[in-house]
Enzyme design. Structure first.
Site, mmCIF file in Angstrom:
data_model
loop_
_atom_site.group_PDB
_atom_site.id
_atom_site.type_symbol
_atom_site.label_atom_id
_atom_site.label_comp_id
_atom_site.label_asym_id
_atom_site.label_seq_id
_atom_site.Cartn_x
_atom_site.Cartn_y
_atom_site.Cartn_z
ATOM 1 N N TYR A 167 0.865 -1.193 0.000
ATOM 2 C CA TYR A 167 0.000 0.000 0.000
ATOM 3 C C TYR A 167 0.896 1.235 0.000
ATOM 4 C CZ TYR A 167 -4.547 2.236 0.958
ATOM 5 O OH TYR A 167 -5.716 2.962 0.875
ATOM 6 N N GLY A 168 1.922 1.186 -0.911
ATOM 7 C CA GLY A 168 2.745 2.380 -1.153
ATOM 8 C C GLY A 168 1.989 3.248 -2.150
ATOM 9 N N GLY A 217 -2.936 4.000 -5.043
ATOM 10 C CA GLY A 217 -3.590 4.597 -6.209
ATOM 11 C C GLY A 217 -4.324 3.558 -7.047
ATOM 12 N N SER A 230 12.896 33.014 -30.228
ATOM 13 C CA SER A 230 13.618 34.060 -30.946
ATOM 14 C C SER A 230 14.720 33.434 -31.809
ATOM 15 C CB SER A 230 14.258 35.030 -29.946
ATOM 16 O OG SER A 230 15.328 34.386 -29.293
ATOM 17 N N HIS A 234 6.319 -3.487 -12.533
ATOM 18 C CA HIS A 234 7.705 -3.239 -12.919
ATOM 19 C C HIS A 234 8.281 -4.586 -13.336
ATOM 20 C CE1 HIS A 234 11.252 -0.963 -13.224
ATOM 21 N NE2 HIS A 234 11.596 -0.812 -11.963
ATOM 22 N N GLY A 292 0.257 0.900 -4.841
ATOM 23 C CA GLY A 292 -0.791 0.053 -4.264
ATOM 24 C C GLY A 292 -2.013 0.874 -3.895
ATOM 25 N N ALA A 348 12.740 -4.048 -3.380
ATOM 26 C CA ALA A 348 13.524 -4.799 -2.388
ATOM 27 C C ALA A 348 12.584 -5.648 -1.533
ATOM 28 C CB ALA A 348 14.328 -3.833 -1.521
ATOM 29 N N GLN A 404 9.858 -6.978 -2.499
ATOM 30 C CA GLN A 404 9.387 -8.119 -3.311
ATOM 31 C C GLN A 404 10.347 -9.299 -3.201
ATOM 32 O OE1 GLN A 404 8.313 -7.075 -7.372
ATOM 33 N NE2 GLN A 404 7.126 -5.311 -6.692
HETATM 34 N N1 LIG Z 1 6.543 4.734 -7.292
HETATM 35 C C1 LIG Z 1 6.094 4.828 -8.516
HETATM 36 O O1 LIG Z 1 5.683 5.896 -8.923
HETATM 37 C C2 LIG Z 1 6.057 3.632 -9.429
HETATM 38 C C3 LIG Z 1 5.712 3.829 -10.773
HETATM 39 C C4 LIG Z 1 5.567 2.727 -11.601
HETATM 40 C C5 LIG Z 1 5.823 1.464 -11.079
HETATM 41 N N2 LIG Z 1 6.199 1.294 -9.777
HETATM 42 C C6 LIG Z 1 6.435 -0.057 -9.266
HETATM 43 O O2 LIG Z 1 5.319 -0.421 -8.445
HETATM 44 C C7 LIG Z 1 5.763 -1.249 -7.372
HETATM 45 C C8 LIG Z 1 5.383 -0.601 -6.062
HETATM 46 O O3 LIG Z 1 6.040 0.641 -5.966
HETATM 47 P P1 LIG Z 1 5.726 1.734 -4.850
HETATM 48 O O4 LIG Z 1 6.555 2.926 -5.181
HETATM 49 O O5 LIG Z 1 4.282 1.869 -4.659
HETATM 50 O O6 LIG Z 1 6.324 0.964 -3.613
HETATM 51 P P2 LIG Z 1 6.882 1.559 -2.264
HETATM 52 O O7 LIG Z 1 6.134 2.785 -1.916
HETATM 53 O O8 LIG Z 1 8.356 1.588 -2.313
HETATM 54 O O9 LIG Z 1 6.451 0.293 -1.375
HETATM 55 C C9 LIG Z 1 6.020 0.423 -0.182
HETATM 56 C C10 LIG Z 1 5.221 -0.843 0.227
HETATM 57 O O10 LIG Z 1 6.086 -1.974 0.324
HETATM 58 C C11 LIG Z 1 5.944 -2.507 1.641
HETATM 59 N N3 LIG Z 1 7.197 -3.157 2.003
HETATM 60 C C12 LIG Z 1 8.453 -2.724 1.731
HETATM 61 N N4 LIG Z 1 9.356 -3.638 2.180
HETATM 62 C C13 LIG Z 1 8.626 -4.654 2.727
HETATM 63 C C14 LIG Z 1 8.971 -5.885 3.338
HETATM 64 N N5 LIG Z 1 10.247 -6.273 3.469
HETATM 65 N N6 LIG Z 1 7.979 -6.687 3.786
HETATM 66 C C15 LIG Z 1 6.682 -6.322 3.648
HETATM 67 N N7 LIG Z 1 6.293 -5.166 3.089
HETATM 68 C C16 LIG Z 1 7.253 -4.351 2.624
HETATM 69 C C17 LIG Z 1 5.567 -1.318 2.502
HETATM 70 O O11 LIG Z 1 4.928 -1.780 3.661
HETATM 71 P P3 LIG Z 1 5.144 -1.063 5.088
HETATM 72 O O12 LIG Z 1 4.384 0.223 5.063
HETATM 73 O O13 LIG Z 1 4.610 -2.060 6.014
HETATM 74 O O14 LIG Z 1 6.621 -0.804 5.212
HETATM 75 C C18 LIG Z 1 4.609 -0.590 1.554
HETATM 76 O O15 LIG Z 1 3.313 -1.155 1.581
HETATM 77 C C19 LIG Z 1 7.271 -1.421 -7.564
HETATM 78 O O16 LIG Z 1 7.507 -2.568 -8.306
HETATM 79 C C20 LIG Z 1 7.654 -0.190 -8.372
HETATM 80 O O17 LIG Z 1 8.838 -0.366 -9.109
HETATM 81 C C21 LIG Z 1 6.299 2.355 -8.956
#
Ligand SMILES: NC(=O)c1ccc[n+]([C@@H]2O[C@H](COP(=O)([O-])OP(=O)(O)OC[C@H]3O[C@@H](n4cnc5c(N)ncnc54)[C@H](OP(=O)(O)O)[C@@H]3O)[C@@H](O)[C@H]2O)c1
Length: 393
Positions: free
Chosen positions: A38-39, A44, A270, A124, A42, A101, A103
């Site tokens: 739920y970063g 959005g 220009s 990704h 997740g 990381a 994942q």
């Molecule tokens: N950020 C972007 O704009 C973007 C754009 C396109 C694609 N993506 C891809 O989408 C995916 C998600 O990206 P994101 O940016 O949303 O992720 P993020 O914000 O970095 O991920 C955070 C999430 O991962 C959990 N987490 C991290 N380490 C963990 C662990 N060891 N065990 C359990 N939970 C863990 C966190 O939980 P806690 O709160 O419990 O720590 C939180 O729910 C990635 O593959 C990324 O490459 C991202």
């Protein structure tokens, strides 16, 4: 779906209109989508799918920051919010949206709880492409699909709420059920994509890592900083150096480039700016292309991935990242940036007395609004003219 010839290359493009709500319901109606993480993504993607009528549950570690945020957003433990293994067991689609990381770390939990016929979804190509480093190797009895929004999760949600859509790429890595493709595309539309273009996991991750290290973030900041420092060293004031490097770019030129392209920008400035830009872009390209080649090489041979996983898996990774980010935040350039942004008229608070006056005379306020530059730029025929005027260069 359309096959378009873009620059002489045939590309498959799926538009939102190809998947109206009834078709989405038909494909996804029986699915339970378990969003793991739920970063920004997740959050959005899950909200957009819910608003598109998809049954969504969320899986995160219990009582972590994401768990608390999800509860604050109204998700209910035991109903729509679960720990990771439980959510994976309940999902027929498992959207694996932990940090890259995370994942690697949680993969054994996911693998051991996946149900036969489920779709394992990524945003990704990272974990799958570099499986020799991440260990993420999907079992044979699931679909493996990807939808990668070309923007932040915040934009994914914001554009959806505005009735617009993010561009995303999609890819199929494994089709166990024979439905991987329709599931993937339907999910891509359900998460809020405006249109989707086809790629592979490998191409997605190679281009994405190159782009963010390059022109999207790393290279552009390096260029800005180099120019800013030269201007400052040569005696220009901080506000002049910042305006000439960042503010004019983001406020005037980039929106015009987004609207019309750099070719239009070059044609509508220009002749002095034209001569200079036409001469100097070649020099900048010459010195930066070898760096881009080196960057792509490090992406392709896995060095960048090994570095990300090594550094971001350390216990204290958040603290050390924060120290580096603080250095950027507190650098002169961004301290000045904060001051300069405050000077934008839209960021200045209006005096209270004026507000009262406007309330009493609504007709006058309306008239004033109509004559503002912003309002006139919205009128179609005046748009180009206004845009050209804004392009001082
Ligand atoms: N950020 C972007 O704009 C973007 C754009 C396109 C694609 N993506 C891809 O989408 C995916 C998600 O990206 P994101 O940016 O949303 O992720 P993020 O914000 O970095 O991920 C955070 C999430 O991962 C959990 N987490 C991290 N380490 C963990 C662990 N060891 N065990 C359990 N939970 C863990 C966190 O939980 P806690 O709160 O419990 O720590 C939180 O729910 C990635 O593959 C990324 O490459 C991202």
């Amino acid at each position: 779906m359309k096959t378009l010839s873009i620059g002489g290359v045939k590309e498959k493009i799926v538009e939102r209109t190809d998947f109206p709500p009834a078709k989405l319901r038909k494909i996804l109606g029986k699915e339970t989508v378990a969003v793991i993480g739920y970063g920004v993504q997740g959050r959005g993607q899950s909200h957009n799918m819910r608003d598109n009528g998809v049954k969504v549950i969320v899986g995160v570690r219990k009582n972590g920051p994401s768990w608390k945020l999800a509860k604050k957003d109204g998700l209910k433990p035991g109903k729509t919010l679960f720990d990771i293994p439980e959510a994976v067991r309940r999902g027929t689609v498992v959207q694996y949206l932990l940090s890259d990381a995370g994942q690697k770390d949680q993969w054994p939990v996911i693998r051991d709880n996946l149900q036969e016929g489920s779709a394992l979804y990524f945003s990704h190509g990272f974990s799958v492409t570099y499986s020799d480093i991440t260990g993420v190797i999907a079992p044979d009895n699931v679909d493996v699909i990807l939808v990668a929004p070309k923007g932040s999760g915040t934009t994914v949600r914001r554009l959806f709420l505005e009735g617009r859509g993010i561009n995303s790429s999609f890819a199929i890595d494994q089709d166990f059920t024979g439905r991987a493709r329709e599931r993937c595309i339907a999910l891509g539309i359900a998460i809020g994509s405006g249109f989707l273009f086809e790629t592979t996991f490998k191409k997605e991750v190679y281009s994405d890592l190159t782009g963010e290290r390059g022109v999207l973030m790393g290279a552009i900041y390096g260029l800005w900083l180099a120019q800013y420092e030269v201007l400052r060293e040569k005696g220009h004031s901080p506000s002049e150096a910042f305006n000439e490097t960042v503010e004019e770019a983001t406020q005037s030129l980039y929106p015009l480039i987004a609207e019309n392209g750099m070719d239009w920008m070059y044609a509508n400035c220009s002749t002095t700016a034209q001569r200079g830009a036409l001469d100097w872009y070649k020099r900048f390209k010459k010195c930066s292309k070898p760096v881009f080649k080196q960057l792509y090489g490090k992406v392709a041979d896995g060095s960048e991935t090994r570095r990300v996983l090594r550094v971001n898996s350390k216990e204290d990774y958040r603290e050390s990242l924060e120290a580096e980010l603080k250095e950027v935040r507190e650098s002169e350039m961004w301290r000045i940036g904060k001051e300069v942004r405050k000077l934008r008229p839209e960021n200045q608070s209006k005096p209270k007395a004026k507000k009262k006056k406007a309330k009493k005379k609504p007709a006058k306020k309306k008239a004033a609004k109509k004559t503002s530059a912003k309002a006139s730029a919205k009128k179609k025929p005046a748009k180009k003219k206004a845009a050209k005027k804004r392009s001082r260069k």
